[in-house]
Design a protein around this motif. Structure first.
Motif, PDB file in Angstrom:
ATOM      1  N   UNK A  51       0.838  -1.209   0.000  1.00 17.44           N
ATOM      2  CA  UNK A  51       0.000   0.000   0.000  1.00 17.44           C
ATOM      3  C   UNK A  51       0.866   1.249   0.000  1.00 17.44           C
ATOM      4  N   UNK A  52       1.997   1.216   0.706  1.00 17.39           N
ATOM      5  CA  UNK A  52       2.917   2.365   0.714  1.00 17.39           C
ATOM      6  C   UNK A  52       3.567   2.552  -0.654  1.00 17.39           C
ATOM      7  N   UNK A  53       3.893   1.449  -1.309  1.00 17.92           N
ATOM      8  CA  UNK A  53       4.493   1.522  -2.648  1.00 17.92           C
ATOM      9  C   UNK A  53       3.515   2.123  -3.640  1.00 17.92           C
ATOM     10  N   UNK A  54       2.259   1.662  -3.595  1.00 17.18           N
ATOM     11  CA  UNK A  54       1.227   2.207  -4.488  1.00 17.18           C
ATOM     12  C   UNK A  54       1.018   3.688  -4.216  1.00 17.18           C
ATOM     13  N   UNK A  55       0.976   4.071  -2.937  1.00 16.48           N
ATOM     14  CA  UNK A  55       0.774   5.475  -2.570  1.00 16.48           C
ATOM     15  C   UNK A  55       1.919   6.340  -3.095  1.00 16.48           C
ATOM     16  N   UNK A  56       3.143   5.865  -2.958  1.00 14.72           N
ATOM     17  CA  UNK A  56       4.305   6.624  -3.435  1.00 14.72           C
ATOM     18  C   UNK A  56       4.224   6.834  -4.941  1.00 14.72           C
ATOM     19  N   UNK A  57       3.951   5.780  -5.682  1.00 14.16           N
ATOM     20  CA  UNK A  57       3.933   5.870  -7.146  1.00 14.16           C
ATOM     21  C   UNK A  57       2.780   6.741  -7.647  1.00 14.16           C
ATOM     22  N   UNK A  58       1.623   6.639  -6.998  1.00 12.95           N
ATOM     23  CA  UNK A  58       0.465   7.419  -7.445  1.00 12.95           C
ATOM     24  C   UNK A  58       0.619   8.912  -7.155  1.00 12.95           C
ATOM     25  N   UNK A  59       1.283   9.231  -6.064  1.00 14.11           N
ATOM     26  CA  UNK A  59       1.371  10.624  -5.637  1.00 14.11           C
ATOM     27  C   UNK A  59       2.698  11.289  -5.980  1.00 14.11           C
ATOM     28  N   UNK A  60       3.599  10.548  -6.620  1.00 14.55           N
ATOM     29  CA  UNK A  60       4.866  11.110  -7.069  1.00 14.55           C
ATOM     30  C   UNK A  60       5.139  10.663  -8.505  1.00 14.55           C
ATOM     31  N   UNK A  61       4.238  11.020  -9.437  1.00 14.09           N
ATOM     32  CA  UNK A  61       4.370  10.536 -10.825  1.00 14.09           C
ATOM     33  C   UNK A  61       5.680  10.960 -11.489  1.00 14.09           C
ATOM     34  N   UNK A  62       6.167  12.152 -11.169  1.00 15.54           N
ATOM     35  CA  UNK A  62       7.426  12.615 -11.772  1.00 15.54           C
ATOM     36  C   UNK A  62       8.601  11.738 -11.339  1.00 15.54           C
TER      37      UNK A  62
ATOM     38  N   UNK B 248      19.508  12.298  -4.246  1.00 20.61           N
ATOM     39  CA  UNK B 248      19.191  12.553  -2.843  1.00 20.61           C
ATOM     40  C   UNK B 248      18.344  13.817  -2.707  1.00 20.61           C
ATOM     41  N   UNK B 249      18.525  14.773  -3.611  1.00 21.60           N
ATOM     42  CA  UNK B 249      17.708  15.990  -3.580  1.00 21.60           C
ATOM     43  C   UNK B 249      16.246  15.658  -3.872  1.00 21.60           C
ATOM     44  N   UNK B 250      16.007  14.772  -4.844  1.00 19.00           N
ATOM     45  CA  UNK B 250      14.632  14.339  -5.146  1.00 19.00           C
ATOM     46  C   UNK B 250      13.957  13.769  -3.906  1.00 19.00           C
ATOM     47  N   UNK B 251      14.689  12.912  -3.203  1.00 21.43           N
ATOM     48  CA  UNK B 251      14.111  12.237  -2.045  1.00 21.43           C
ATOM     49  C   UNK B 251      14.027  13.164  -0.840  1.00 21.43           C
ATOM     50  N   UNK B 252      14.927  14.119  -0.755  1.00 21.89           N
ATOM     51  CA  UNK B 252      14.837  15.114   0.317  1.00 21.89           C
ATOM     52  C   UNK B 252      13.592  15.976   0.160  1.00 21.89           C
ATOM     53  N   UNK B 253      13.282  16.357  -1.075  1.00 24.46           N
ATOM     54  CA  UNK B 253      12.059  17.136  -1.338  1.00 24.46           C
ATOM     55  C   UNK B 253      10.815  16.298  -1.057  1.00 24.46           C
ATOM     56  N   UNK B 254      10.876  15.001  -1.411  1.00 21.70           N
ATOM     57  CA  UNK B 254       9.762  14.096  -1.100  1.00 21.70           C
ATOM     58  C   UNK B 254       9.545  14.024   0.402  1.00 21.70           C
ATOM     59  N   UNK B 255      10.634  13.881   1.169  1.00 18.88           N
ATOM     60  CA  UNK B 255      10.535  13.837   2.640  1.00 18.88           C
ATOM     61  C   UNK B 255       9.854  15.094   3.179  1.00 18.88           C
ATOM     62  N   UNK B 256      10.262  16.242   2.680  1.00 18.96           N
ATOM     63  CA  UNK B 256       9.695  17.503   3.163  1.00 18.96           C
ATOM     64  C   UNK B 256       8.210  17.617   2.823  1.00 18.96           C
ATOM     65  N   UNK B 257       7.821  17.121   1.645  1.00 18.13           N
ATOM     66  CA  UNK B 257       6.407  17.148   1.276  1.00 18.13           C
ATOM     67  C   UNK B 257       5.579  16.259   2.189  1.00 18.13           C
TER      68      UNK B 257
END
Length: 346
Positions: free
Chosen positions: A80-91, A102-111
């Protein structure tokens, strides 16, 4: 892209890639998914240059979901976490794995921490992000070590959110009674509704310290009244465990036995969604929003600690790390500690 169709007791899968179509039939959907992932990987590789040039983040996460998550006890949460990540982070999902930074994932963490109003996604706690980062770390390390898709995990240089203090909430009798009332509990009566079965599961958790998932999957063949224990063949850490029964725990099981559904071996006959949904609604009606079902584990183990030694308590709880047992699940009231000190000096 793979498509799946069920025909009777079999599953047919079709894989398409740049004009190439391949079909195959399998006895289970899981086998069909595993074949589809592997065939897509091969078809992509046949039309690309170096292997690492074509693996996308989406493919990596979906491959992990099929090959690794499916074999874990926490498969539903991970998938469910994998599906949520892919659906809400299409880019990010479209990115090649080697291009994920690491910048991509740092921005994801902040969001995740601040929420995303545009997508109507609420902010989550530090501990939730920590758990999700642990999942991502496992995915990237598997892709690096086993599949050789990357040379370094893009998460390795990403700062983790500050650790939150472990929850020390206990459940007092007043809150217990209010929640039971909201669930429609009638003491001693065999439960005739889902919410009343949840009430007995709640009470059983307070007596045994068992997790909701362990209670949900408890089956009658694993209940040993003569030996005064229940056997858990599979637990969160993968090891079986025997849990002793208090007199009250046995009374609860005897009551559940009166409501036994013969074709069903399940003691409480509850799904994860039924426990979560009914308990959440009941605690809101009871004005006890701060009570979590998992708080029963801390409450039960703290009560047991007044009778059992630390080693005995760890056998009951299934903890391999005594520090976790002590810091997270042992929450004595300071007044009781003071009373013990005074009694010893008297």
């Amino acid at each position: 892209m793979a498509s799946f169709e069920q025909h009777g007791n079999k599953w047919r899968v079709e894989v398409k890639h740049k004009g190439v179509r391949q079909k195959k039939t399998f006895p289970t959907k899981r086998l069909a998914m595993e074949w589809a992932v592997e065939r897509e990987r091969q078809l992509h590789g046949a039309t690309a240059g170096r292997m690492e040039d074509w693996h996308t983040v989406r493919e990596t996460f979906e491959t992990y979901s099929v090959r690794v998550s499916n074999k874990k006890g926490g498969v539903k949460w991970e998938q469910s976490r994998i599906v949520f990540f892919l659906e809400n982070n299409p880019d990010l999902a479209r990115k090649k794995l080697v291009d994920l930074t690491s910048n991509d994932l740092g921005l994801w963490r902040d969001r995740r921490l601040s929420g995303d109003p545009a997508r109507k996604i609420a902010p989550v706690s530090n501990s939730t992000v920590e758990r999700e980062m642990n999942l991502l770390s496992n995915i990237f390390h598997t892709a690096r070590r086993e599949w050789k898709w990357i040379e370094k995990s893009p998460l390795s240089d990403v700062r983790r959110p500050p650790a939150t203090l472990p929850r020390t909430q206990r459940v007092d009798m007043e809150a217990i009674e209010r929640v039971l009332l909201a669930l429609g509990h009638v003491e001693g009566d065999p439960p005739d509704t889902t919410s009343r079965r949840v009430a007995y599961a709640f009470l059983f958790a307070l007596e045994t310290g068992m997790r909701a998932g362990e209670i949900r999957t408890l089956a009658w063949p694993c209940v040993h009244f003569d030996g005064k224990y229940v056997h858990l063949p599979k637990t969160k850490n993968g090891a079986p465990r025997d849990v002793p029964l208090t007199e009250r725990a046995e009374e609860i099981l005897r009551t559940m036995e009166k409501a036994k559904d013969e074709p069903d071996d399940s003691v409480f006959r509850l799904s994860a969604n039924q426990i979560d949904g009914n308990f959440r609604k009941a605690k809101i009606r009871a004005g006890a929003e701060d009570v979590h079902f998992h708080d029963t584990r801390r409450e039960a183990l703290t009560r047991m600690s007044e009778v059992l030694s630390v080693m005995e308590l760890s056998k009951v709880s299934g903890h391999k790390d005594i520090n976790i047992l002590q810091n997270v699940y042992y929450a004595p009231k300071v007044q009781k500690l003071a009373d013990k000190l005074r009694a010893k000096r008297a």
